[in-house]
Design an enzyme around this catalytic site. Structure first.
Site, PDB file in Angstrom:
ATOM      1  CD  GLU A 115      37.761  37.561  34.171  1.00  0.00           C
ATOM      2  OE1 GLU A 115      37.890  38.805  34.246  1.00  0.00           O
ATOM      3  OE2 GLU A 115      38.338  36.623  34.296  1.00  0.00           O
ATOM      4  CD  GLU A 153      38.342  36.657  39.352  1.00  0.00           C
ATOM      5  OE1 GLU A 153      38.026  36.137  38.457  1.00  0.00           O
ATOM      6  OE2 GLU A 153      37.363  37.114  39.963  1.00  0.00           O
ATOM      7  N   GLY A 193      37.697  33.064  35.955  1.00  0.00           N
ATOM      8  CA  GLY A 193      37.705  32.831  34.550  1.00  0.00           C
ATOM      9  C   GLY A 193      36.663  32.379  33.754  1.00  0.00           C
ATOM     10  CB  ALA A 218      42.133  31.118  36.456  1.00  0.00           C
TER      11      ALA A 218
END
Length: 697
Positions: free
Chosen positions: A110, A130, A107, A67
């Protein structure tokens, strides 16, 4: 052939396969334009019966590296819609294939797990890092990863934050196929081969394997040691356990709330602050890519003791040959023996081979003749802290070193300008303050002297990166940034004991803040005689009487710390500090002699006085221009002194507490707030605001 472009995602066709290429350089972070483009591509594929499957691939050097961290500060409604994009992928009625090269992190992974299938080149890496930013996978990672790799491996990956290579990911079932050759061609072929597969193998519909209560209990016990005092690791364990005990939807919903809880915590703000501060510290006003640098192909080290040997190992590890100089053969032999033993111990742990050990040792040339340094590109002096000795060495080096060679001192406190003044080339002189043990500690204070050239400074910064150090530029003053602040910290610690606290209680107050060692534990490890010598030197220079503090009296009894198994504390082979009753009596006698009536000092008072003494001195350093940024000070304290990264460093920690509160507490406990600190507090600002004002944040 490209037929359309939506935001930061290109759409193209290869027959019945729609290809969505993410183009958000440099690392395809999941930022603005990416979710919109992916959703538009999925809508186009859903509306076109000739499209049988979709391939999602990253343009440039990587898949999605994560992200966009800068968007973490945005309100949820303004943040890129990663969760909504993955929900759309999970519900999509046609096969989707994530084609991974480079990295798929956070992300990015994911997103890939939201696809039906994943293929990758063999050198790709995937992971969920993260936790390193004080958050947790917030777009299904805590729920999908356990369903693919099992509870234990998922916890290992999420709690360490470390990536795994594609071959291991393939063996875990996280990657469906390793592609040899062209990734896009391989992904399209895979998608076509699975275009008619039904039902679609959605990860969200799988169950978690290996989810015994013991696995989660062991994880909770483990994070007490590896992530002491941190919020996000415990939330990760909770959510992983939820993945095994509830439906995917329940876990998905819970994850969203826990992610926001972690993201909005001071710990995550601290870790995100240091993430950006470390990158900012590499930027030096007036220095850019056009500044000429010298490639360092050989190094000379003067001194084969603890520091010299450790410094040499950094160069050897980077493939740079080293010539190391000593004055006595036995000292030289001893130094080489320690270097070899360190490497052999690393090999025994499986972190390198014995061939690697021999290759490194073969690049090390021992000598008793300083003249053998004549061809070195950089020469680093690493002898004990004595100005006369250092000036004598640099006078000799000036006549030995080749033109253009960098002459560096590893001094931790002394005036680099004075050292440079004995040479005819002060522009080539710089301070390179490595931290002990130099082969382990990541910090390198790069001390810019008054006449240090831009080229020497830029070369030193590039060298820091090459030898895997975090280089931070500082100016010349007694102790530079780190040690100047720690000296003030040590003064306050001694004062707290004088007023009534026990040394172990003072240490415990900083352990409670998250530091692995308090001030006295650290002093014992470094050697009490070092601080004692510095205090003696400072008093002599200032024309003051010989220092006679309680700590000086301990040193004068021959108790120098861990090196003598006795200092403020006693030590055995375990190196665990044990309070000594005689030393406590020495402290009480000292108080009595000085007419000091001891009082009770709470842990909260001790913590504030110590932490804020660092902050106050840091503010003076900033105001004097010794440090470029408050963020640089934070980087120095995290990488050099063990300040907990989740606090963001002392300056960020103070900003979190509120600078007006810091000023009030300093005044309450008898410290005079630095002018800069007082001004920022009066204006309701933070140290980040100060950095931004200077254009350096």
């Amino acid at each position: 052939m490209t037929i359309s472009k939506e935001h930061r995602v290109d759409q193209s066709r290869d027959g019945d396969i729609l290809i969505l290429t993410i183009n958000n350089p440099p690392v395809n972070a999941f930022g603005a334009g990416v979710p919109e483009g992916l959703k538009a591509g999925l809508d186009a594929a859903a509306a076109d019966d000739t499209v049988k499957a979709v391939v999602i691939i990253g343009g440039g050097r990587t898949f999605v590296a994560g992200a966009d961290i800068k968007t973490f500060n945005l309100p949820r409604e303004q943040s890129p819609d990663l969760r909504g994009t993955i929900e759309k992928l999970d519900a999509f009625g046609k096969p989707t294939v994530a084609a991974i090269h480079g990295t798929a992190l956070g992300g990015g992974l994911e997103l890939a797990m939201g696809c039906t299938y994943r293929v990758a080149v063999k050198d790709a890496q995937v992971g969920l890092p993260e936790v390193k930013l004080g958050v947790l996978p917030g777009a299904g990672g805590t729920q999908r990863l356990p369903r693919v790799v099992g509870a234990q491996k998922a916890l290992e990956m999420m709690l360490s934050g470390n990536p795994v290579g594609a071959p291991e990911a393939h063996s875990l079932g996280l990657i469906d196929e390793i592609v040899d050759g062209d990734l896009l061609a391989g992904a399209v072929a895979f998608a076509r081969a699975h275009a008619d597969a039904r039902p679609l193998p959605r990860i969200s519909e799988k169950s978690v394997q290996g989810a015994s209560p013991e696995v989660f209990a062991a994880a909770r016990e483990g994070i007490k040691k590896t992530h002491r005092g941190q919020l996000s690791p415990s939330l990760i364990v909770d959510l992983a356990e939820l993945s095994a005990s509830t439906s995917f939807q329940q876990g998905w919903d819970a994850e969203a709330g826990k992610f926001m809880e972690a993201k909005d915590s001071p710990q995550s703000r601290g870790l995100r602050h240091i993430f950006f501060a470390e990158r900012e510290s590499a930027k030096i006003p007036g220095i850019d890519k056009s500044t000429p640098t010298t490639e360092i192909k050989s190094a000379g080290i003067i001194g084969a003791g603890t520091m010299g040997g450790g410094i040499a190992m950094n160069f050897l590890n980077a493939g740079i040959p080293v010539t190391i100089v000593e004055t006595q053969q036995d000292a030289l032999d001893r130094g080489l023996s320690v270097i070899r033993r360190n490497y052999e111990n690393t090999a025994k742990k499986g972190r390198m081979s014995m061939d690697d050990v021999e290759q490194r040792m073969a690049m090390l040339t021992p000598t008793l003749d300083m003249g053998d340094l004549k061809n070195a590109d950089i020469i680093i002096e690493a002898v004990f802290e004595n100005m006369d000795v250092k000036k004598e060495i640099f006078t000799k080096l000036d006549g030995i070193a080749k033109p253009g060679a960098i002459l560096a001192s590893n001094t931790s406190t002394l005036d680099v300008n004075e050292i440079a003044s004995v040479t005819k080339r002060p522009e080539s002189v710089i301070g390179l303050h490595f931290f002990s043990p130099a082969n382990v500690m990541k910090l390198l204070e790069i001390v810019r002297a008054e006449k240090t050239s831009d080229s020497v400074l830029a070369t030193s910064m590039a060298l820091a990166k090459k030898i895997k150090k975090v280089g931070v530029v500082v100016g010349v003053c007694d102790g530079f940034v780190g040690n100047r602040m720690v000296h003030r910290y040590g003064d306050e610690a001694r004062k707290i004991v004088e007023e009534g606290a026990k040394p172990q209680d003072v240490d415990a107050s900083m352990n409670a803040l998250g530091l692995p060692m308090g001030p006295f534990q650290m002093s014992d490890m470094a050697g009490l005689d070092i601080g004692h010598a510095i205090r003696q030197h400072q008093a002599k220079v200032a024309g003051q009487p010989k220092p006679d503090g309680w700590l000086d009296r301990i040193v004068e009894q021959g108790r120098k710390g861990q090196k003598t198994n006795a200092g403020i504390y006693d030590y055995d082979e375990t190196r665990k500090p044990k309070p000594n009753a005689d030393m406590q009596q020495l402290i009480e006698t000292y108080r009595s002699e000085k007419g000091i009536s001891p009082r009770d000092i709470t842990q909260d008072e001790s913590t504030k006085r110590l932490a804020y003494s660092l902050v106050n001195e840091g503010a003076k350093i900033l105001d004097e221009g010794i440090a470029q940024r408050a963020g640089d000070i934070d980087v120095i304290y995290i990488y050099g002194y063990g300040f907990p990264a989740y606090r963001g460093g002392p300056m960020q920690y103070a900003s979190e507490q509120g600078l007006s509160s810091v000023v009030a507490d300093l005044e309450k406990y008898g410290q005079t707030p630095a002018p800069l600190l007082k001004r920022l507090a009066d204006e309701g600002k933070t140290f980040a605001d100060y950095d931004a004002e200077k254009g350096r944040g």
